[in-house]
Design a protein around this motif. Structure first.
Motif, PDB file in Angstrom:
ATOM      1  N   SER A  60       0.808  -1.221   0.000  1.00 57.22           N
ATOM      2  CA  SER A  60       0.000   0.000   0.000  1.00 57.22           C
ATOM      3  C   SER A  60       0.844   1.275   0.000  1.00 57.22           C
ATOM      4  O   SER A  60       0.323   2.364  -0.186  1.00 57.22           O
ATOM      5  CB  SER A  60      -0.928   0.002   1.217  1.00 57.22           C
ATOM      6  OG  SER A  60      -0.153  -0.042   2.404  1.00 57.22           O
ATOM      7  N   THR A 106      -5.202   3.093   0.924  1.00 54.96           N
ATOM      8  CA  THR A 106      -6.002   2.120   1.669  1.00 54.96           C
ATOM      9  C   THR A 106      -7.356   2.016   0.976  1.00 54.96           C
ATOM     10  O   THR A 106      -7.817   2.974   0.348  1.00 54.96           O
ATOM     11  CB  THR A 106      -6.217   2.525   3.140  1.00 54.96           C
ATOM     12  OG1 THR A 106      -6.881   3.784   3.183  1.00 54.96           O
ATOM     13  CG2 THR A 106      -4.913   2.617   3.894  1.00 54.96           C
ATOM     14  N   ALA A 155     -13.202   3.260   3.051  1.00 56.21           N
ATOM     15  CA  ALA A 155     -13.831   2.853   4.317  1.00 56.21           C
ATOM     16  C   ALA A 155     -14.228   4.110   5.069  1.00 56.21           C
ATOM     17  O   ALA A 155     -13.751   5.201   4.775  1.00 56.21           O
ATOM     18  CB  ALA A 155     -12.859   2.026   5.152  1.00 56.21           C
ATOM     19  N   LYS A 156     -15.111   3.960   6.041  1.00 57.12           N
ATOM     20  CA  LYS A 156     -15.443   5.097   6.905  1.00 57.12           C
ATOM     21  C   LYS A 156     -14.306   5.300   7.885  1.00 57.12           C
ATOM     22  O   LYS A 156     -13.810   4.352   8.476  1.00 57.12           O
ATOM     23  CB  LYS A 156     -16.750   4.834   7.657  1.00 57.12           C
ATOM     24  CG  LYS A 156     -17.960   4.906   6.762  1.00 57.12           C
ATOM     25  CD  LYS A 156     -19.217   4.839   7.577  1.00 57.12           C
ATOM     26  CE  LYS A 156     -20.430   5.030   6.673  1.00 57.12           C
ATOM     27  NZ  LYS A 156     -21.642   5.175   7.448  1.00 57.12           N
ATOM     28  N   ARG A 157     -13.910   6.571   8.038  1.00 53.50           N
ATOM     29  CA  ARG A 157     -12.813   6.915   8.952  1.00 53.50           C
ATOM     30  C   ARG A 157     -13.174   8.185   9.711  1.00 53.50           C
ATOM     31  O   ARG A 157     -13.883   9.044   9.212  1.00 53.50           O
ATOM     32  CB  ARG A 157     -11.533   7.166   8.167  1.00 53.50           C
ATOM     33  CG  ARG A 157     -11.181   6.057   7.210  1.00 53.50           C
ATOM     34  CD  ARG A 157      -9.734   5.692   7.335  1.00 53.50           C
ATOM     35  NE  ARG A 157      -9.336   4.819   6.249  1.00 53.50           N
ATOM     36  CZ  ARG A 157      -9.271   3.506   6.355  1.00 53.50           C
ATOM     37  NH1 ARG A 157      -9.588   2.917   7.468  1.00 53.50           N
ATOM     38  NH2 ARG A 157      -8.892   2.775   5.321  1.00 53.50           N
ATOM     39  N   ARG A 158     -12.649   8.303  10.916  1.00 51.14           N
ATOM     40  CA  ARG A 158     -12.873   9.505  11.719  1.00 51.14           C
ATOM     41  C   ARG A 158     -11.788  10.517  11.383  1.00 51.14           C
ATOM     42  O   ARG A 158     -10.609  10.185  11.308  1.00 51.14           O
ATOM     43  CB  ARG A 158     -12.838   9.187  13.206  1.00 51.14           C
ATOM     44  CG  ARG A 158     -13.066  10.434  14.054  1.00 51.14           C
ATOM     45  CD  ARG A 158     -13.570  10.132  15.441  1.00 51.14           C
ATOM     46  NE  ARG A 158     -14.858   9.473  15.470  1.00 51.14           N
ATOM     47  CZ  ARG A 158     -16.040  10.095  15.404  1.00 51.14           C
ATOM     48  NH1 ARG A 158     -16.091  11.395  15.261  1.00 51.14           N
ATOM     49  NH2 ARG A 158     -17.158   9.407  15.465  1.00 51.14           N
ATOM     50  N   ILE A 159     -12.202  11.767  11.138  1.00 52.51           N
ATOM     51  CA  ILE A 159     -11.267  12.857  10.896  1.00 52.51           C
ATOM     52  C   ILE A 159     -11.532  13.966  11.909  1.00 52.51           C
ATOM     53  O   ILE A 159     -12.633  14.062  12.469  1.00 52.51           O
ATOM     54  CB  ILE A 159     -11.355  13.392   9.447  1.00 52.51           C
ATOM     55  CG1 ILE A 159     -12.769  13.902   9.145  1.00 52.51           C
ATOM     56  CG2 ILE A 159     -10.943  12.334   8.454  1.00 52.51           C
ATOM     57  CD1 ILE A 159     -12.872  14.612   7.810  1.00 52.51           C
ATOM     58  N   TRP A 160     -10.543  14.798  12.159  1.00 52.37           N
ATOM     59  CA  TRP A 160     -10.650  15.871  13.137  1.00 52.37           C
ATOM     60  C   TRP A 160     -10.303  17.197  12.468  1.00 52.37           C
ATOM     61  O   TRP A 160      -9.440  17.262  11.609  1.00 52.37           O
ATOM     62  CB  TRP A 160      -9.671  15.638  14.292  1.00 52.37           C
ATOM     63  CG  TRP A 160     -10.041  14.482  15.148  1.00 52.37           C
ATOM     64  CD1 TRP A 160     -10.769  14.509  16.300  1.00 52.37           C
ATOM     65  CD2 TRP A 160      -9.691  13.114  14.945  1.00 52.37           C
ATOM     66  NE1 TRP A 160     -10.899  13.245  16.815  1.00 52.37           N
ATOM     67  CE2 TRP A 160     -10.249  12.366  15.992  1.00 52.37           C
ATOM     68  CE3 TRP A 160      -8.976  12.436  13.966  1.00 52.37           C
ATOM     69  CZ2 TRP A 160     -10.106  11.002  16.103  1.00 52.37           C
ATOM     70  CZ3 TRP A 160      -8.841  11.069  14.069  1.00 52.37           C
ATOM     71  CH2 TRP A 160      -9.401  10.366  15.134  1.00 52.37           C
ATOM     72  N   SER A 208     -15.023  16.621  15.116  1.00 53.42           N
ATOM     73  CA  SER A 208     -14.601  15.364  14.501  1.00 53.42           C
ATOM     74  C   SER A 208     -15.850  14.740  13.898  1.00 53.42           C
ATOM     75  O   SER A 208     -16.975  14.998  14.328  1.00 53.42           O
ATOM     76  CB  SER A 208     -13.950  14.424  15.507  1.00 53.42           C
ATOM     77  OG  SER A 208     -14.900  13.821  16.325  1.00 53.42           O
ATOM     78  N   GLU A 250     -17.198  11.125  11.308  1.00 49.26           N
ATOM     79  CA  GLU A 250     -16.882   9.938  10.513  1.00 49.26           C
ATOM     80  C   GLU A 250     -17.284  10.229   9.074  1.00 49.26           C
ATOM     81  O   GLU A 250     -18.413  10.637   8.821  1.00 49.26           O
ATOM     82  CB  GLU A 250     -17.632   8.728  11.068  1.00 49.26           C
ATOM     83  CG  GLU A 250     -17.095   7.425  10.543  1.00 49.26           C
ATOM     84  CD  GLU A 250     -17.694   6.239  11.282  1.00 49.26           C
ATOM     85  OE1 GLU A 250     -18.670   5.683  10.768  1.00 49.26           O
ATOM     86  OE2 GLU A 250     -17.176   5.887  12.359  1.00 49.26           O
TER      87      GLU A 250
END
Length: 116
Positions: free
Chosen positions: A80, A93, A96-101, A113, A115
């Motif tokens: 990757s 990657t 996908a669902k990801r948490r960001i701030w 923050s 998702e």
């Protein structure tokens, strides 16, 4: 390897001869200026720094690239990994669902923050 040690590429050749020096200068505003100095012999036959020649950005970039090549990571890397440099890493990657701030100085947003 410790950052304070020098790695000699050819272990049979441990005779290193200084042939030039780079001097780096920094202003109070963190601007950088560099000069290259050849070695010349003084009256006693000892090497001393000769007059400096300003280095262009291209020459500094080439020097930095050669140092990076000599100190680059070697070994297995994940599939990757797309790109790596001394101050950059890019990878891929799957979606996908990801948490960001976020943190801003704007009152409407502030620190948040989510998702995504």
């Amino acid at each position: 390897m410790s950052p304070n040690k020098v790695k000699v590429i050819d272990p049979n050749d441990t005779n290193l001869n200084l042939y030039a020096a780079l001097l780096l200068y920094r202003s109070g505003q963190n601007q950088v200026f560099a000069t290259s100095h050849d070695l010349i012999e003084n009256a006693n036959g000892r090497p001393v720094l000769g007059p400096g020649k300003p280095l262009r950005k291209e020459a500094l970039a080439q020097f930095a690239e050669s140092v990076a090549d000599a100190t680059a990571y070697r070994g297995m890397v994940p599939a990757s990994l797309l790109y790596t440099a001394p101050d950059i890493i890019a990878w891929w990657t799957p979606a996908a669902k990801r948490r960001i701030w976020f943190k801003t100085t704007e009152n409407k947003i502030g620190t948040k923050s989510a998702e995504v």
